[in-house]
Design an enzyme around this catalytic site. Structure first.
Site, PDB file in Angstrom:
ATOM      1  N   LYS A 177      17.145  13.340 -46.570  1.00  0.00           N
ATOM      2  CA  LYS A 177      16.347  12.206 -47.065  1.00  0.00           C
ATOM      3  C   LYS A 177      17.252  11.281 -47.857  1.00  0.00           C
ATOM      4  CE  LYS A 177      13.966  11.114 -50.840  1.00  0.00           C
ATOM      5  NZ  LYS A 177      14.131   9.652 -50.954  1.00  0.00           N
ATOM      6  N   GLU A 251      23.748  19.265 -57.356  1.00  0.00           N
ATOM      7  CA  GLU A 251      24.773  18.429 -57.997  1.00  0.00           C
ATOM      8  C   GLU A 251      24.008  17.470 -58.892  1.00  0.00           C
ATOM      9  OE1 GLU A 251      27.900  18.930 -57.619  1.00  0.00           O
ATOM     10  OE2 GLU A 251      28.329  19.654 -55.607  1.00  0.00           O
ATOM     11  N   CYS A 286      27.871  10.146 -61.971  1.00  0.00           N
ATOM     12  CA  CYS A 286      27.578  11.399 -62.664  1.00  0.00           C
ATOM     13  C   CYS A 286      28.786  11.874 -63.470  1.00  0.00           C
ATOM     14  CB  CYS A 286      27.178  12.447 -61.645  1.00  0.00           C
ATOM     15  SG  CYS A 286      28.311  12.492 -60.263  1.00  0.00           S
ATOM     16  N   GLU A 388      22.161  10.899 -70.616  1.00  0.00           N
ATOM     17  CA  GLU A 388      22.887  10.199 -69.548  1.00  0.00           C
ATOM     18  C   GLU A 388      22.287   8.801 -69.403  1.00  0.00           C
ATOM     19  OE1 GLU A 388      22.196  11.387 -65.433  1.00  0.00           O
ATOM     20  OE2 GLU A 388      24.359  11.374 -65.098  1.00  0.00           O
TER      21      GLU A 388
HETATM   22  P1  NAP Z   1      16.930  11.137 -58.774  1.00  0.00           P
HETATM   23  O1  NAP Z   1      15.878  10.291 -59.351  1.00  0.00           O
HETATM   24  O2  NAP Z   1      16.968  12.564 -59.150  1.00  0.00           O
HETATM   25  O3  NAP Z   1      16.794  10.992 -57.186  1.00  0.00           O
HETATM   26  C1  NAP Z   1      17.644  11.657 -56.297  1.00  0.00           C
HETATM   27  C2  NAP Z   1      16.949  11.847 -54.968  1.00  0.00           C
HETATM   28  O4  NAP Z   1      15.814  12.702 -55.156  1.00  0.00           O
HETATM   29  C3  NAP Z   1      16.391  10.549 -54.379  1.00  0.00           C
HETATM   30  O5  NAP Z   1      16.483  10.596 -52.987  1.00  0.00           O
HETATM   31  C4  NAP Z   1      14.937  10.598 -54.831  1.00  0.00           C
HETATM   32  O6  NAP Z   1      14.077   9.797 -54.061  1.00  0.00           O
HETATM   33  C5  NAP Z   1      14.649  12.073 -54.664  1.00  0.00           C
HETATM   34  N1  NAP Z   1      13.486  12.541 -55.420  1.00  0.00           N
HETATM   35  C6  NAP Z   1      12.907  11.997 -56.507  1.00  0.00           C
HETATM   36  N2  NAP Z   1      11.836  12.732 -56.889  1.00  0.00           N
HETATM   37  C7  NAP Z   1      11.741  13.769 -56.022  1.00  0.00           C
HETATM   38  C8  NAP Z   1      10.864  14.868 -55.875  1.00  0.00           C
HETATM   39  N3  NAP Z   1       9.836  15.061 -56.723  1.00  0.00           N
HETATM   40  N4  NAP Z   1      11.071  15.753 -54.869  1.00  0.00           N
HETATM   41  C9  NAP Z   1      12.106  15.584 -54.007  1.00  0.00           C
HETATM   42  N5  NAP Z   1      12.958  14.546 -54.086  1.00  0.00           N
HETATM   43  C10 NAP Z   1      12.791  13.652 -55.081  1.00  0.00           C
HETATM   44  O7  NAP Z   1      18.384  10.563 -59.077  1.00  0.00           O
HETATM   45  P2  NAP Z   1      18.896   9.084 -58.892  1.00  0.00           P
HETATM   46  O8  NAP Z   1      18.347   8.232 -59.984  1.00  0.00           O
HETATM   47  O9  NAP Z   1      18.711   8.661 -57.486  1.00  0.00           O
HETATM   48  O10 NAP Z   1      20.482   9.291 -59.091  1.00  0.00           O
HETATM   49  C11 NAP Z   1      21.059   9.342 -60.332  1.00  0.00           C
HETATM   50  C12 NAP Z   1      21.251  10.771 -60.814  1.00  0.00           C
HETATM   51  O11 NAP Z   1      21.996  11.516 -59.859  1.00  0.00           O
HETATM   52  C13 NAP Z   1      22.050  10.851 -62.094  1.00  0.00           C
HETATM   53  O12 NAP Z   1      21.481  11.795 -62.941  1.00  0.00           O
HETATM   54  C14 NAP Z   1      23.419  11.308 -61.628  1.00  0.00           C
HETATM   55  O13 NAP Z   1      24.184  11.944 -62.611  1.00  0.00           O
HETATM   56  C15 NAP Z   1      23.050  12.212 -60.509  1.00  0.00           C
HETATM   57  N6  NAP Z   1      24.185  12.374 -59.590  1.00  0.00           N
HETATM   58  C16 NAP Z   1      24.857  13.558 -59.589  1.00  0.00           C
HETATM   59  C17 NAP Z   1      25.968  13.715 -58.768  1.00  0.00           C
HETATM   60  C18 NAP Z   1      26.771  14.974 -58.762  1.00  0.00           C
HETATM   61  O14 NAP Z   1      27.575  15.105 -57.867  1.00  0.00           O
HETATM   62  N7  NAP Z   1      26.609  15.877 -59.709  1.00  0.00           N
HETATM   63  C19 NAP Z   1      26.366  12.677 -57.942  1.00  0.00           C
HETATM   64  C20 NAP Z   1      25.649  11.492 -57.966  1.00  0.00           C
HETATM   65  C21 NAP Z   1      24.548  11.348 -58.794  1.00  0.00           C
HETATM   66  P3  NAP Z   1      13.876   8.245 -54.456  1.00  0.00           P
HETATM   67  O15 NAP Z   1      15.145   7.585 -54.079  1.00  0.00           O
HETATM   68  O16 NAP Z   1      12.727   7.791 -53.671  1.00  0.00           O
HETATM   69  O17 NAP Z   1      13.633   8.210 -55.922  1.00  0.00           O
END
Ligand code: NAP
Length: 495
Positions: A177, A251, A286, A388
């Site tokens: 997704k 991650e 991140c 964060e």
């Molecule tokens: P997010 O809100 O957690 O969303 C990530 C993904 O999960 C998106 O595709 C989102 O869909 C989906 N999602 C949201 N709610 C969900 C649910 N209830 N069930 C299943 N999937 C769901 O994160 P983000 O704002 O996109 O990205 C930023 C975050 O990612 C930061 O915290 C960053 O540190 C972290 N990150 C970590 C790494 C690593 O390698 N450790 C790398 C990159 C980013 P939608 O797009 O529709 O919201």
């Protein structure tokens, strides 16, 4: 007249399709706030079709010779390489990440990732266990089955590639997704993949987290979950995995420390701090080194050079070759970053060293542009130093002794990355070993490279994905087979 809106489809079973409901999501360009594309708003019904397609495809994909699967990944790498400039432009447009500093390097890494895993298919080796002359006991690395993968928007293609390439190399099939805000470039990569793989081996679906991500996480035919995103959603994914005892890779977020010792070459280290903080990605990373611990002896001088160099960064249109720093992804994130800045500006114990709230007029007000901002604070116990922010807001905290600074660095529920800056390598290694993070860089602030086992400690994640070991641990399961060779023949005369 508004910009032309292009309709994109998602990919299920090798077909380019709309969602069954017909609903769509509009994609906004964060640098001018104009809608320019739509993608299907997939839901439970579409997830079900995608997962069933991947389940069917798995039955033959895992039997394809590993060498052949590797060859396919190498062909995909070549094809992506031919199209990487076009895809980089899509990334810049949908994410706001500058083409020069971010989107183009991201695509170079994506090619590397497919090539790296393409070369690893012969490494899916097992072991033999020495149980004696009359026993043959060995392990096989078998694929897990259908992987449900969910990715964020901040480096959408690189983070997608890190799941697609190892999962496919090791014989799994995948339903991914895409992030709601940045689905287009990863769709393009999935489209390229379709030319080389059978239908259903990689399904790429689009939709929101709750309507599409959650049904994917809970689908009964998913055998493994691989998630990159926030710690909050990571917990939801882990709960979904717990329901069916699924293997899960997470991650997650970070609030990484950068510790600067007084012996550094300051001019040189300032560049490293800017790189580690990922300022040219608006710090939407991140691994951003967003807590700067500066030794008190050099604090003022160092901050002075940092402010000067940050002032030279060109903020503007992500597609312009002169731009160093683009925009925040969307209004929600922009508002969140601005709220943190307001909090800093209103805090009595805090001094704003540079930056502040984004301009309200002029070209930068036309998109979700923010400006590099630094707050000085003496305490690590503060919202801006703990949470964060995912925006270009750095907190700079002075320190006097090593024990104290390591304690502050470790005083976080995150543990993703860390940076140590010193000319004394013994000190550097001592600090690196004491810091509770999955990845510590000494005297550099670079991004991930293939082959390095990348992942977080504490609430920054679980499992590793970027390397051979990551592929073996995250996308294969070991089966042990033990054969007793000491079986007497039925009739000795047979011999
Ligand atoms: P997010 O809100 O957690 O969303 C990530 C993904 O999960 C998106 O595709 C989102 O869909 C989906 N999602 C949201 N709610 C969900 C649910 N209830 N069930 C299943 N999937 C769901 O994160 P983000 O704002 O996109 O990205 C930023 C975050 O990612 C930061 O915290 C960053 O540190 C972290 N990150 C970590 C790494 C690593 O390698 N450790 C790398 C990159 C980013 P939608 O797009 O529709 O919201």
């Amino acid at each position: 007249m508004g910009e032309k809106i292009t309709d994109y489809k998602m990919i299920i079973d090798g077909e380019f399709v709309d969602s069954k409901s017909g609903a769509k999501i509009q994609i906004e360009c964060p640098s001018n706030k104009a809608f320019f594309a739509t993608v299907p708003r997939g839901d439970k019904e579409d997830v079900d079709l995608a997962v069933n397609s991947s389940k069917k495809a798995f039955q033959s994909w895992y039997k394809v010779m590993p060498k052949e699967r590797g060859k396919i990944l190498l062909q995909i790498a070549d094809d992506i390489e031919k199209n990487k400039e076009e895809i980089a432009k899509i990334i810049a447009k949908e994410t706001g990440n500058a083409i020069k500093t971010q989107a183009r390097p991201e695509m170079n890494l994506v090619v590397d990732i497919f090539r790296y895993f393409g070369g690893l298919s012969s490494e899916l080796k097992g072991e033999t266990i020495p149980l004696g002359e009359h026993v043959l006991s060995y392990t096989r690395r078998e694929p897990i089955g259908v992987v449900g993968a969910i990715i964020p928007w901040n480096a959408p293609v690189m983070l997608g590639a890190c799941k697609i390439a190892p999962a496919l190399c090791s014989g799994n099939t995948l339903v991914m997704k895409a992030a709601e805000d940045a689905p287009l470039a990863i769709l393009k990569v999935a489209e390229i993949c379709q030319k080389y793989i059978p239908p259903g081996v990689l399904n790429l679906i689009t939709g929101t987290g709750s309507e599409c991500g959650e049904p994917l996480a809970y689908h009964p035919l998913i055998n493994k979950l691989s998630f990159t995103g926030s710690t909050a959603v990571g917990k939801i994914i882990m709960k979904a995995a717990a329901e069916r005892i699924l293997p899960v890779s997470l991650e997650l977020g970070g609030k990484s420390p950068s510790i600067v010792y007084p012996d550094v070459n300051e001019e040189w280290t300032v560049d490293g701090i800017i790189a580690a903080m990922r300022f040219t990605r608006q710090s939407q990373s991140c691994t951003a080194g967003s807590r700067l611990f500066l030794h008190r002896k050099i604090y003022d001088n160092f901050i002075g050079s940092l402010v000067e160099k940050l002032g030279n960064l060109v903020i503007g249109d992500p597609l312009d070759e002169g731009t160093d720093m683009g925009t925040i992804i969307n209004n929600k994130q922009y508002t969140k970053v601005c709220d943190y800045i307001k909090d800093g500006l209103e805090n009595k114990n805090t001094e704003v060293i540079c930056g502040g709230l984004p301009p309200k007029s002029g070209p930068l007000s036309e998109g979700y542009y923010t400006i590099p901002t630094i707050f000085r604070n003496t305490s690590n116990e503060w919202r801006l130093a703990k949470e964060e922010i995912f925006g270009p807001v750095l907190v700079a905290i002075p320190w006097d002794n090593e024990e104290e600074v390591i304690k502050m660095a470790n005083d976080s529920h995150y543990g993703l990355a860390a940076y140590v800056w010193t000319r004394d390598i013994t000190r550097g290694i001592r600090a690196a070993h004491s810091i509770e993070s999955g990845w510590v860089q000494v005297n550099q602030g670079l991004g991930q490279a293939t082959g390095h086992s990348y992942g977080g400690f504490k609430q920054s994640g679980l499992g590793r994905e970027f390397s051979l070991e990551g592929m073996l641990d995250s996308f294969t399961q070991r089966k042990n087979i033990t054969i007793n060779l000491n079986t007497p023949s039925k009739d000795l005369e047979d011999l």
